[in-house]
Design a protein around this motif. Sequence first.
Motif, PDB file in Angstrom:
ATOM      1  N   LEU A   1       0.888  -1.734  -0.039  1.00 22.39           N
ATOM      2  CA  LEU A   1      -0.073  -0.593  -0.352  1.00 22.39           C
ATOM      3  C   LEU A   1       0.686   1.341  -0.200  1.00 22.39           C
ATOM      4  CD1 LEU A   1      -2.568  -1.236   2.772  1.00 22.39           C
ATOM      5  CD2 LEU A   1      -3.252  -0.215   0.404  1.00 22.39           C
ATOM      6  N   ASP A   2       2.387   1.702   0.357  1.00 24.85           N
ATOM      7  CA  ASP A   2       2.750   2.286   0.565  1.00 24.85           C
ATOM      8  C   ASP A   2       3.288   2.567  -0.969  1.00 24.85           C
ATOM      9  OD1 ASP A   2       2.951   2.490   3.618  1.00 24.85           O
ATOM     10  OD2 ASP A   2       4.948   1.385   4.087  1.00 24.85           O
ATOM     11  N   GLY A   3       3.147   1.750  -1.198  1.00 28.87           N
ATOM     12  CA  GLY A   3       3.608   1.744  -2.828  1.00 28.87           C
ATOM     13  C   GLY A   3       3.147   2.431  -3.662  1.00 28.87           C
ATOM     14  N   THR A   4       1.466   2.635  -3.776  1.00 32.44           N
ATOM     15  CA  THR A   4       0.748   3.374  -4.315  1.00 32.44           C
ATOM     16  C   THR A   4       0.189   4.448  -4.595  1.00 32.44           C
ATOM     17  OG1 THR A   4      -1.146   3.673  -2.374  1.00 32.44           O
ATOM     18  CG2 THR A   4      -0.591   1.172  -3.641  1.00 32.44           C
TER      19      THR A   4
ATOM     20  N   LEU B   1     -10.501  -3.936   5.072  1.00 36.09           N
ATOM     21  CA  LEU B   1      -9.540  -3.291   6.306  1.00 36.09           C
ATOM     22  C   LEU B   1      -9.973  -4.639   7.337  1.00 36.09           C
ATOM     23  CD1 LEU B   1      -7.092  -1.912   8.076  1.00 36.09           C
ATOM     24  CD2 LEU B   1      -8.245  -0.146   7.698  1.00 36.09           C
ATOM     25  N   LEU B   2      -9.586  -5.700   7.653  1.00 39.13           N
ATOM     26  CA  LEU B   2      -9.244  -7.001   8.817  1.00 39.13           C
ATOM     27  C   LEU B   2     -10.088  -6.255   9.899  1.00 39.13           C
ATOM     28  CD1 LEU B   2      -8.640  -9.571   7.194  1.00 39.13           C
ATOM     29  CD2 LEU B   2     -11.093  -9.203   7.109  1.00 39.13           C
ATOM     30  N   ASN B   3      -8.442  -5.660  10.274  1.00 43.50           N
ATOM     31  CA  ASN B   3      -8.040  -5.344  11.424  1.00 43.50           C
ATOM     32  C   ASN B   3      -6.531  -4.231  11.307  1.00 43.50           C
ATOM     33  OD1 ASN B   3      -5.581  -7.315  11.241  1.00 43.50           O
ATOM     34  ND2 ASN B   3      -8.141  -8.814  11.957  1.00 43.50           N
ATOM     35  N   ILE B   4      -6.141  -4.031  12.972  1.00 39.04           N
ATOM     36  CA  ILE B   4      -4.732  -3.181  12.603  1.00 39.04           C
ATOM     37  C   ILE B   4      -4.574  -3.004  14.265  1.00 39.04           C
ATOM     38  CG2 ILE B   4      -3.253  -1.031  12.142  1.00 39.04           C
ATOM     39  CD1 ILE B   4      -5.810   0.211  10.958  1.00 39.04           C
TER      40      ILE B   4
ATOM     41  N   TYR C   1       2.144   3.471  10.470  1.00 42.65           N
ATOM     42  CA  TYR C   1       1.564   1.519  10.767  1.00 42.65           C
ATOM     43  C   TYR C   1      -0.721   1.943   9.873  1.00 42.65           C
ATOM     44  CZ  TYR C   1       0.535  -2.803  10.404  1.00 42.65           C
ATOM     45  OH  TYR C   1      -0.428  -4.409   9.879  1.00 42.65           O
ATOM     46  N   VAL C   2      -0.906   2.251  10.725  1.00 41.22           N
ATOM     47  CA  VAL C   2      -2.003   2.543  10.801  1.00 41.22           C
ATOM     48  C   VAL C   2      -3.012   3.814   9.185  1.00 41.22           C
ATOM     49  CG1 VAL C   2      -4.133   3.968  11.883  1.00 41.22           C
ATOM     50  CG2 VAL C   2      -2.747   2.437  13.374  1.00 41.22           C
ATOM     51  N   ASN C   3      -1.315   4.597   9.289  1.00 45.44           N
ATOM     52  CA  ASN C   3      -2.524   5.339   8.351  1.00 45.44           C
ATOM     53  C   ASN C   3      -1.557   5.082   6.633  1.00 45.44           C
ATOM     54  OD1 ASN C   3      -2.830   7.642   9.680  1.00 45.44           O
ATOM     55  ND2 ASN C   3      -0.740   8.995   9.309  1.00 45.44           N
ATOM     56  N   SER C   4      -1.220   4.073   6.834  1.00 51.41           N
ATOM     57  CA  SER C   4      -0.138   2.770   5.984  1.00 51.41           C
ATOM     58  C   SER C   4      -1.893   2.437   5.578  1.00 51.41           C
ATOM     59  CB  SER C   4       0.955   1.979   5.923  1.00 51.41           C
ATOM     60  OG  SER C   4       1.178   1.173   4.919  1.00 51.41           O
ATOM     61  N   LYS C   5      -2.125   1.591   5.967  1.00 63.09           N
ATOM     62  CA  LYS C   5      -2.662   0.261   6.096  1.00 63.09           C
ATOM     63  C   LYS C   5      -4.580   1.662   5.368  1.00 63.09           C
ATOM     64  CE  LYS C   5      -2.378  -3.440   7.291  1.00 63.09           C
ATOM     65  NZ  LYS C   5      -1.956  -4.634   6.907  1.00 63.09           N
ATOM     66  N   PHE C   6      -4.578   2.348   5.734  1.00 60.76           N
ATOM     67  CA  PHE C   6      -5.780   3.241   5.568  1.00 60.76           C
ATOM     68  C   PHE C   6      -5.478   4.175   4.015  1.00 60.76           C
ATOM     69  CE2 PHE C   6      -7.979   2.935   9.572  1.00 60.76           C
ATOM     70  CZ  PHE C   6      -9.595   3.576   8.644  1.00 60.76           C
TER      71      PHE C   6
END
Length: 453
Positions: A164-167, A177-180, A195-200
Amino acid sequence: MKERIVILGAGESGTGAALLAKAKGYDVFVSDQGQIKEKYKAELKQHGIAFEEGLHTEDQILNASLIIKSPGIPEKAEIIKKVKYAHISIIDEIEFAYRYIGDSKIAAITGTNGKTTTTLLTYHLMKSAGMSVALAGNVGFSMARQVAQQKFDWYVLEMSSFQLDGTETFKPDIGILLNITPDHLDRYEYNMQNYVNSKFQLIENMEPQQHFIYYADDAVIATDLKTRAVVPQEVAVSLNPASGVPVRFDGEKMTFDIAGKRFSIAQSETTLKGPHNLINTMASVSAAVLAGVEVEAIKEGLKTFKNAPHRLEPVGTIKGIEFVNDSKATNVDSVVYALGSYDKPLVWIAGGIDKGNDYNLIKEDVKKKVKVLICLGKDNEKLKKAFGGVVPEIQETQSVPELVRMALKAGREGDVVLLSPACASFDLFRNYEDRGDQFRKAVAELKKEIEGK
């Protein structure tokens, strides 16, 4: 003159990106600091793609107009710093593939735990219903390879935070989004919010007609959503019968009120066990409905699904004792799910390289359910300290065949022997797959010896 693309890393992701870039007419160069697997070298040669291994030659890399990097290469790597200094754009293979999908659609799944199961189930529900669908991302072949070779109506992607960081422009039609929970924090400056921002990043570019499925009971997700503007349509999933959300477990069945359809499914009508798999199943079923799969086809698909190995995988029953391989459980959060999946007395196998585990999270469950703990690792002191006085009996070994015999001796008919290590495997094994494979093989051999079959 052709535009030049350089690909850093020549695993499945990098090789797939190279094949797509070549097919689209770019001047392509692949550079891997390690050794490239023979099968990928053969493909690169076959397609006339230049490559190097064992080093990064800066002159060959810093003249690119675009860099596609393997998600495994950290931002702090020397070559990445130099690329950034040269103001060359860096993206991930999935972002690159996304730019060539035309009118195809994407369902993308992320989360700290449960990604693979949910991705495989979503793919299975769509595929078994006859849809044109590809499986990619962290599972299956790379998305870029599949875009290069064939057109699909849907791509179902398992996506890590690194991917996701590379998008940049990537936006799925359905995002899950299942869990963090804390993981990989060394890549995020030990800052959980990073890390949360990365998932979002999953929903960053999504549009109002698209759908965002998420687990509403996850405290980190719930807190973050209060401060975040969410553009796509939200589909909350909950295990709380009183939550009132459209997709929830009512205490007996999973109930769905989604896309104009209302129906319910019992977990016994699926092949998956445990509360965590209720979440995974509700997310997958929701995605399948939104993708246009009929409810009856979904119900049929749920009966035939086989999960990936090493995830609560039954590997044999000896003398009425069930042996379960959950070698993928390399952190305490995963073990929470595993322990919650069984009501029977447990012989629990744990150990390996501890990743800073807080065993207090599972002490109550372990106390209630585990009769014997068998430690499988080189250094078991932390485990023994955490569960001495909690579990009636603790044993240890570094041999898998011996482990299986010890477990059989410790168990009684109706018990479950659960390999759910809570730790990384690298002290005794190549990886978690190797650990699980050895366990499965040892169970099969002992079963054959005892039953003579």
